[in-house]
Design an enzyme around this catalytic site. Sequence first.
Site, PDB file in Angstrom:
ATOM      1  N   PRO A 298       0.815  -1.208   0.000  1.00  0.00           N
ATOM      2  CA  PRO A 298       0.000   0.000   0.000  1.00  0.00           C
ATOM      3  C   PRO A 298       0.848   1.258   0.000  1.00  0.00           C
ATOM      4  CG  PRO A 298      -0.525  -1.448   1.854  1.00  0.00           C
ATOM      5  CD  PRO A 298       0.743  -1.907   1.272  1.00  0.00           C
ATOM      6  N   GLU A 299       0.690   2.036  -1.022  1.00  0.00           N
ATOM      7  CA  GLU A 299       1.251   3.376  -1.021  1.00  0.00           C
ATOM      8  C   GLU A 299       0.080   4.309  -0.747  1.00  0.00           C
ATOM      9  OE1 GLU A 299       4.407   4.797  -2.725  1.00  0.00           O
ATOM     10  OE2 GLU A 299       5.336   2.976  -3.444  1.00  0.00           O
TER      11      GLU A 299
END
Length: 280
Positions: A2-3
């Site tokens: 997850p960015e």
Amino acid sequence: MPELPEVETTCRGIEPHIKGIVVRSITVRQPQLRWLIPDQISSSVPGQRLLEVQRRAKYILLKFSRGDIIIHLGMSGSLRVLSTGQLPAKHDHFDISFCNGVVLRLTDPRRFGAVLWQGVDQPHKLLQNLGPEPLTETFTAKTFITAAKGRKVSVKQFVMDNKVVVGVGNIYAAEALFAAAIHPQTPVNQVSADKFNKLVAAIKFILAQAIERGGTTLKDFVGGDGKPGYFAQELQVYGRKGESCNACLKPLKEIRLGQRSTVYCPNCQRLPRIRKNSGK
DNA sequence: AAAGACACCTGGGAGC
DNA sequence: TGCTCCCAGGTGTCTT
């Protein structure tokens, strides 16, 4: 992995299902994530109404009147909205069950994520000293120019520094540097104001575009597999070592910066000539 | 103070 | 086929 776009997408995806709803119970199956999940969550959150879902950097904040649950997805975490009664799988470590039958479930195989608590008047240490949000007006080229003074780290490590700007991880750092035609190894005090302008624009554009695309998979958060949508977007350099550059067709190269793989185009992204008088 | 190294953890791919 | 090894990723913390 997850960015920021995925975290933002997660917040937008879960909020409509849980905002304004009272928590019925908390289930902790594996308390040992990056840090131990504090007992206080199980003891004080049930009975409280969720006021809203916010994001700061890559932290998800579930706001209650007595404080906030802070969730970080680490590198392998995801949150899904399920209905009561769905059996947990191996890496389903944490549930928040709401009175409307919704269960918010945290899955995190590598357990680099975190579930923490902050009281109303005791902001968590992790949320202090964070730089500006990249998608706000407070983040400009001036942010970079000021922070870069006297520093010699590579521009890639610099943009990934949370104290400078939050939410730019390894993937988007590489992509933004390519878009701005900046060699990732450039010492940050050698980056021109013009390049910083291009870099800031690239970061904003790429993140905003990824969020927009992530938004198309919001339905996946309900009973779906929770897979992120942003990887569907075309990556120009990340993960493409040895393949040809989409701009000039020359092969992309990989180096390591700060123990992170970094792919770039040696032809499109050149090191500047050394400037003696850096940063005015 | 800045920068580099290291830690945490697991699944997946490469190589044997 | 099955084993071992290495790597990915975010970010706090320790060391230089």
